[in-house]
Motif scaffolding. Structure first.
Motif, mmCIF file in Angstrom:
data_model
loop_
_atom_site.group_PDB
_atom_site.id
_atom_site.type_symbol
_atom_site.label_atom_id
_atom_site.label_comp_id
_atom_site.label_asym_id
_atom_site.label_seq_id
_atom_site.Cartn_x
_atom_site.Cartn_y
_atom_site.Cartn_z
ATOM 1 N N CYS A 222 0.723 -1.159 -0.003
ATOM 2 C CA CYS A 222 -0.042 0.091 0.193
ATOM 3 C C CYS A 222 0.782 1.494 -0.120
ATOM 4 O O CYS A 222 2.031 1.241 0.626
ATOM 5 N N GLU A 223 0.486 2.339 -0.724
ATOM 6 C CA GLU A 223 1.049 3.388 -0.502
ATOM 7 C C GLU A 223 0.211 4.632 0.010
ATOM 8 O O GLU A 223 -1.061 4.825 -0.410
ATOM 9 N N TYR A 224 0.798 5.583 0.426
ATOM 10 C CA TYR A 224 0.001 6.846 1.090
ATOM 11 C C TYR A 224 0.655 7.983 0.844
ATOM 12 O O TYR A 224 1.784 8.341 1.085
ATOM 13 N N ARG A 225 -0.049 8.913 -0.026
ATOM 14 C CA ARG A 225 0.407 10.234 -0.345
ATOM 15 C C ARG A 225 0.459 11.247 0.972
ATOM 16 O O ARG A 225 -0.885 11.487 1.418
ATOM 17 N N ILE A 226 1.425 12.080 1.364
ATOM 18 C CA ILE A 226 1.373 12.831 2.447
ATOM 19 C C ILE A 226 1.836 14.115 2.244
ATOM 20 O O ILE A 226 2.917 14.208 1.546
ATOM 21 N N PRO A 227 1.003 14.912 2.266
ATOM 22 C CA PRO A 227 1.399 16.309 1.656
ATOM 23 C C PRO A 227 2.356 17.095 2.637
ATOM 24 O O PRO A 227 2.222 16.867 3.946
ATOM 25 N N LYS A 228 3.120 18.176 2.253
ATOM 26 C CA LYS A 228 3.851 18.908 2.897
ATOM 27 C C LYS A 228 3.312 19.569 3.958
ATOM 28 O O LYS A 228 1.982 19.931 3.860
ATOM 29 N N GLY A 229 3.769 19.799 5.052
ATOM 30 C CA GLY A 229 2.829 20.473 6.180
ATOM 31 C C GLY A 229 2.131 19.608 7.343
ATOM 32 O O GLY A 229 1.791 20.052 8.291
ATOM 33 N N ASP A 230 1.796 18.246 6.824
ATOM 34 C CA ASP A 230 1.269 17.470 7.882
ATOM 35 C C ASP A 230 2.199 17.151 8.828
ATOM 36 O O ASP A 230 3.353 16.890 8.770
ATOM 37 N N ARG A 231 1.479 16.375 10.026
ATOM 38 C CA ARG A 231 2.517 15.619 10.983
ATOM 39 C C ARG A 231 1.970 14.209 11.073
ATOM 40 O O ARG A 231 0.791 13.964 11.094
#
Length: 261
Positions: free
Chosen positions: A134-143
């Motif tokens: 599985c892959e998850y896209r995580i945007p800049k600024g998230d924690r």
């Protein structure tokens, strides 16, 4: 802080900190923060960890016997002995480096009772790839946060029978430190994370570990310890401490102690 200097029976540690501040020109606010941090880690983490380690040793006689035998051997090899005249032994760093069984018992205790939450800031857009594909896209600024207590410490694939205390879990058959743990046939790099991981791993871990070992080493040198009730159940953990470090017991235990000399 000025009032503390004229009190009776001032803590030598507090006094030295104040003297150091004056001699080195350290801001009083920094000294206050420094002392607060040490107070926090000692009361919040080291003390409860010592409780759990001694409890597990008393709860498991084979573990107590193995650790005590190692302590006695190290003490004998140092050319020292416990004397009836009250003479205190000189416990050195070199002696604490020769205790693989105690090291394993400490690590097993922390595996069972240390539950920190590891938080990371996402500095750029990224894709997190999981072992199952599985892959998850995580945007800049998230924690992001990782909770190794459930993901690693209590994972039965990495640590079989994970809820049981096994003092030799972190020992190889030849008595050396065990560092090879596996999941899905792959070697696990971080098989125990009571101090965190990566570049932000707790910088005080060496001090805290030696502090814990020193206390337990000396307790076993000078005292015989046993649970008042051999069938004493393991106290439940205070779940409100999850994510903060060492878990605290919700109740006290009754035990007996007596001088060994």
């Amino acid at each position: 802080m000025q009032k503390m200097k004229i009190k009776d029976n001032i803590s030598r540690w507090v006094w030295d900190m104040q003297q150091g501040r004056q001699e080195l020109g350290i801001k009083e606010s920094m000294i206050d923060r420094y002392m607060l941090v040490l107070l926090w880690v000692s009361q919040g983490n080291t003390g409860p960890s010592a409780f759990w380690l001694l409890f597990f040793l008393m709860k498991h006689p084979e573990a107590m016997a193995a650790v005590r035998e190692e302590v006695n051997r190290v003490l004998k090899e140092s050319g020292q002995e416990v004397r009836r005249d009250g003479h205190l032994i000189n416990l050195t760093c070199d002696m604490l480096m020769k205790t693989p069984i105690l090291d394993s018992a400490v690590e097993e205790t922390l595996r069972l009772t240390a539950a920190p939450l590891l938080v990371r800031s996402v500095l750029q857009d990224m894709t997190l790839k999981m072992a199952n594909g599985c892959e998850y896209r995580i945007p800049k600024g998230d924690r992001m946060a990782v909770f190794p207590y459930s993901a690693v410490h209590l994972n039965p694939e990495i640590h079989p029978d994970p809820h049981s205390f096994k003092y030799d879990r972190f020992l190889n058959p030849d008595g050396s430190k065990k560092t090879d743990f596996y999941k899905d046939g792959k070697n696990v790099k971080y098989y125990s994370m009571p101090w965190g991981a990566g570049v932000s791993m707790c910088p005080g871990r060496f001090f805290a570990n030696n502090e814990l070992k020193q206390f337990v080493f000396l307790m076993l040198v000078y005292f015989d310890l046993e649970l008042k009730n051999p069938d004493e159940k393991t106290p439940r953990y205070d779940v409100s401490r999850l994510g903060f470090g060492a878990l605290h017991p919700v109740r006290d235990i009754q035990f007996r102690y007596s001088l060994r000399f």
